[in-house]
Design a protein around this motif. Structure first.
Motif, PDB file in Angstrom:
ATOM      1  N   TRP A 225       0.836  -1.186   0.000  1.00  0.00           N
ATOM      2  CA  TRP A 225       0.000   0.000   0.000  1.00  0.00           C
ATOM      3  C   TRP A 225       0.876   1.243   0.000  1.00  0.00           C
ATOM      4  N   GLU A 226       0.390   2.284  -0.665  1.00  0.00           N
ATOM      5  CA  GLU A 226       1.118   3.547  -0.766  1.00  0.00           C
ATOM      6  C   GLU A 226       0.354   4.647  -0.047  1.00  0.00           C
ATOM      7  N   PRO A 227       1.030   5.403   0.842  1.00  0.00           N
ATOM      8  CA  PRO A 227       0.358   6.559   1.447  1.00  0.00           C
ATOM      9  C   PRO A 227       0.199   7.656   0.396  1.00  0.00           C
ATOM     10  N   VAL A 228      -0.990   8.222   0.303  1.00  0.00           N
ATOM     11  CA  VAL A 228      -1.259   9.217  -0.734  1.00  0.00           C
ATOM     12  C   VAL A 228      -2.080  10.371  -0.177  1.00  0.00           C
ATOM     13  N   THR A 229      -1.976  11.493  -0.857  1.00  0.00           N
ATOM     14  CA  THR A 229      -2.920  12.584  -0.674  1.00  0.00           C
ATOM     15  C   THR A 229      -3.825  12.580  -1.896  1.00  0.00           C
ATOM     16  N   ILE A 230      -5.069  12.978  -1.715  1.00  0.00           N
ATOM     17  CA  ILE A 230      -6.048  12.955  -2.791  1.00  0.00           C
ATOM     18  C   ILE A 230      -6.361  14.392  -3.176  1.00  0.00           C
ATOM     19  N   GLU A 231      -6.148  14.702  -4.442  1.00  0.00           N
ATOM     20  CA  GLU A 231      -6.401  16.049  -4.927  1.00  0.00           C
ATOM     21  C   GLU A 231      -7.326  15.998  -6.139  1.00  0.00           C
ATOM     22  N   GLN A 232      -8.086  17.049  -6.328  1.00  0.00           N
ATOM     23  CA  GLN A 232      -8.877  17.166  -7.545  1.00  0.00           C
ATOM     24  C   GLN A 232      -7.928  17.467  -8.697  1.00  0.00           C
ATOM     25  N   SER A 233      -8.070  16.767  -9.817  1.00  0.00           N
ATOM     26  CA  SER A 233      -7.212  17.009 -10.969  1.00  0.00           C
ATOM     27  C   SER A 233      -7.774  18.149 -11.807  1.00  0.00           C
ATOM     28  N   ARG A 234      -6.848  18.903 -12.378  1.00  0.00           N
ATOM     29  CA  ARG A 234      -7.261  20.037 -13.197  1.00  0.00           C
ATOM     30  C   ARG A 234      -6.768  19.833 -14.630  1.00  0.00           C
ATOM     31  N   VAL A 235      -7.651  19.918 -15.583  1.00  0.00           N
ATOM     32  CA  VAL A 235      -7.301  19.830 -16.990  1.00  0.00           C
ATOM     33  C   VAL A 235      -7.813  21.096 -17.657  1.00  0.00           C
ATOM     34  N   LEU A 236      -6.879  21.926 -18.135  1.00  0.00           N
ATOM     35  CA  LEU A 236      -7.248  23.215 -18.738  1.00  0.00           C
ATOM     36  C   LEU A 236      -8.089  24.040 -17.767  1.00  0.00           C
ATOM     37  N   ASN A 237      -7.709  23.984 -16.471  1.00  0.00           N
ATOM     38  CA  ASN A 237      -8.392  24.744 -15.417  1.00  0.00           C
ATOM     39  C   ASN A 237      -9.839  24.310 -15.206  1.00  0.00           C
ATOM     40  N   VAL A 238     -10.183  23.134 -15.735  1.00  0.00           N
ATOM     41  CA  VAL A 238     -11.525  22.594 -15.528  1.00  0.00           C
ATOM     42  C   VAL A 238     -11.401  21.350 -14.670  1.00  0.00           C
ATOM     43  N   ILE A 239     -12.226  21.246 -13.630  1.00  0.00           N
ATOM     44  CA  ILE A 239     -12.179  20.076 -12.741  1.00  0.00           C
ATOM     45  C   ILE A 239     -13.229  19.074 -13.218  1.00  0.00           C
ATOM     46  N   PRO A 240     -12.807  17.958 -13.818  1.00  0.00           N
ATOM     47  CA  PRO A 240     -13.779  16.954 -14.258  1.00  0.00           C
ATOM     48  C   PRO A 240     -14.555  16.409 -13.068  1.00  0.00           C
ATOM     49  N   LEU A 241     -15.817  16.181 -13.241  1.00  0.00           N
ATOM     50  CA  LEU A 241     -16.664  15.689 -12.168  1.00  0.00           C
ATOM     51  C   LEU A 241     -16.153  14.334 -11.679  1.00  0.00           C
ATOM     52  N   GLY A 242     -15.854  14.257 -10.388  1.00  0.00           N
ATOM     53  CA  GLY A 242     -15.429  12.995  -9.786  1.00  0.00           C
ATOM     54  C   GLY A 242     -13.984  12.634 -10.038  1.00  0.00           C
ATOM     55  N   ALA A 243     -13.248  13.414 -10.845  1.00  0.00           N
ATOM     56  CA  ALA A 243     -11.861  13.076 -11.135  1.00  0.00           C
ATOM     57  C   ALA A 243     -10.982  13.369  -9.924  1.00  0.00           C
ATOM     58  N   LYS A 244     -10.030  12.463  -9.645  1.00  0.00           N
ATOM     59  CA  LYS A 244      -9.140  12.626  -8.502  1.00  0.00           C
ATOM     60  C   LYS A 244      -7.717  12.276  -8.905  1.00  0.00           C
ATOM     61  N   LEU A 245      -6.760  12.873  -8.226  1.00  0.00           N
ATOM     62  CA  LEU A 245      -5.363  12.610  -8.476  1.00  0.00           C
ATOM     63  C   LEU A 245      -4.717  12.139  -7.178  1.00  0.00           C
ATOM     64  N   PHE A 246      -3.990  11.027  -7.253  1.00  0.00           N
ATOM     65  CA  PHE A 246      -3.296  10.509  -6.081  1.00  0.00           C
ATOM     66  C   PHE A 246      -1.852  10.992  -6.127  1.00  0.00           C
ATOM     67  N   LYS A 247      -1.407  11.591  -5.045  1.00  0.00           N
ATOM     68  CA  LYS A 247      -0.031  12.059  -4.947  1.00  0.00           C
ATOM     69  C   LYS A 247       0.654  11.324  -3.807  1.00  0.00           C
ATOM     70  N   ASN A 248       1.855  10.820  -4.088  1.00  0.00           N
ATOM     71  CA  ASN A 248       2.589  10.069  -3.066  1.00  0.00           C
ATOM     72  C   ASN A 248       2.792  10.894  -1.805  1.00  0.00           C
ATOM     73  N   ASN A 249       2.652  10.205  -0.636  1.00  0.00           N
ATOM     74  CA  ASN A 249       2.757  10.885   0.651  1.00  0.00           C
ATOM     75  C   ASN A 249       3.735  10.177   1.581  1.00  0.00           C
ATOM     76  N   GLY A 250       4.587   9.299   1.011  1.00  0.00           N
ATOM     77  CA  GLY A 250       5.528   8.586   1.866  1.00  0.00           C
ATOM     78  C   GLY A 250       5.918   7.243   1.276  1.00  0.00           C
ATOM     79  N   CYS A 251       6.508   6.382   2.122  1.00  0.00           N
ATOM     80  CA  CYS A 251       7.054   5.097   1.671  1.00  0.00           C
ATOM     81  C   CYS A 251       5.981   4.018   1.611  1.00  0.00           C
ATOM     82  N   PHE A 252       6.107   3.120   0.628  1.00  0.00           N
ATOM     83  CA  PHE A 252       5.228   1.954   0.559  1.00  0.00           C
ATOM     84  C   PHE A 252       5.325   1.156   1.865  1.00  0.00           C
TER      85      PHE A 252
END
Length: 359
Positions: free
Chosen positions: A209-236
């Motif tokens: 398992w990977e620790p992550v932060t969850i962020e809304q993804s932005r494409v052309l400054n538009v936030i797709p409905l329900g879209a999320k981006l996982f960003k690493n937050n530490g060691c597996f």
């Protein structure tokens, strides 16, 4: 370049491989085999060394040694069937690690060499020979899959890749654990969508398992409905099903306090090994560095440039821009060089690196 950054692809691949190795049947069978060799040698020492010998070993340790052997038998039988509950608190392989640590802490209690559960001086040669046999069954961070339990903080077992990748961490003052030899073709780390759980929630399946932060993804400054981006937050970390997902730790530089930092955990790889009774080839976990093939030109390693993949672990040097020597691990990208130009400004330069000494 930070080779122990979980944003770095080579670091991620190495930690992924090491966690699979530490939780493999082949590694725990190797631990068992090595411990049986030690057990036989210790039993012989107790039976044959004269009782008047000032270095005589404690016969009472045999009870702990036999208990560990029995626990190995129970735990390996379950692991070979894909039943990984044996790493949960109080279960067989958790107890193996616990009792081994007790044995190692109280191994030789002569006050010249031992104090309050810690070795303070090198053991006498005969005792040290037995201690080395005992340590031959130990692997760095072998407690990685054990259940985190017993405190309100419940910190994850593995906080940083440094604990597995730094050679310094394998040196424990009076003994040194073997550093693993990585295969040349480390697998890419999977990038699945989840599932995702939070600290304190029940882990739904065995795996990495990977620790992550969850962020809304932005494409052309538009936030797709329900879209999320996982960003690493530490060691597996490796978790066993039905345990509680742990916290990360947070350190305050001013107060020196360590506090719990809850996080989200994303499943990177579900461990389904051995469930069908088939044992895969796991020989890659025990490669011998001395037997690995040399480059085709009789060991001569050609120079490489910044950004190239390092072909051999070792000390690399450049004579450009004043010169520098760095240590680079095989598979990592060769670094650039920060040096002053003619105007005295520090700038990044791409340089040619030549191997000075293998590690």
């Amino acid at each position: 370049m930070n080779h122990y950054d979980m944003q770095d692809d080579v670091t991620r691949r190495k930690i992924f491989w090491l966690l699979q190795r530490l939780t493999s049947l082949s590694l725990w069978k190797a631990k068992h085999s090595a411990f049986k060799v030690f057990a036989a040698a210790y039993e012989t020492a107790v039976k044959t060394w004269p009782s008047t010998d000032p270095e005589a070993m404690e016969a009472d340790h045999l009870k702990t040694i036999y208990e560990i052997l029995s626990l190995y038998d129970k735990g390996l039988d379950e692991l070979a069937r894909g039943r990984r509950f044996i790493w949960r608190k109080g279960q067989a392989l958790d107890r193996v690690v616990n009792r081994f640590n007790y044995l190692a802490s109280y191994f030789y209690r002569d006050p010249e060499y031992w104090e309050r559960g810690s070795q303070i001086e090198p053991y006498p040669p005969k005792v040290d020979a037995l201690a080395k046999l005992m340590r031959a069954s130990e692997y760095q961070m072998e407690h990685a899959p054990l259940e985190v339990w017993g405190t309100d903080d419940n910190f994850a077992q593995l906080m940083s890749p440094w604990a597995l990748l730094s050679r310094e961490k394998y040196n424990h003052t009076f003994y040194e654990l073997a550093y693993p030899t990585f295969p040349g073709d480390l697998l890419e780390v999977p990038n699945p969508p989840g599932p995702v759980i939070q600290s304190g929630q029940t882990v739904p399946c065995d795996g990495i398992w990977e620790p992550v932060t969850i962020e809304q993804s932005r494409v052309l400054n538009v936030i797709p409905l329900g879209a999320k981006l996982f960003k690493n937050n530490g060691c597996f970390n490796y978790f066993v099903a039905d345990t509680a997902a742990p916290n990360l730790s947070s350190f305050d530089d001013e107060t020196f306090n360590v506090t719990a930092r809850p996080t989200h955990w994303r499943l990177v790889w579900e461990d389904t090994r051995y469930l069908n009774g088939a044992i895969p080839d796991e020989s890659q976990y025990f490669l011998d560095a001395a037997k690995l093939a040399e480059p085709a030109n009789h060991g001569i390693v050609e120079p490489v440039r910044t950004g190239d993949i390092c072909p051999v672990s070792g000390e690399w040097g450049t004579e450009e821009y004043g010169g520098k020597t760095v240590h680079v691990e095989q598979g990592a990208a060769m670094p650039d060089l920060l040096a002053k130009d003619n105007l005295g400004e520090r700038k990044v330069h791409w340089v040619t690196w030549r191997l000075i000494r293998r590690s």
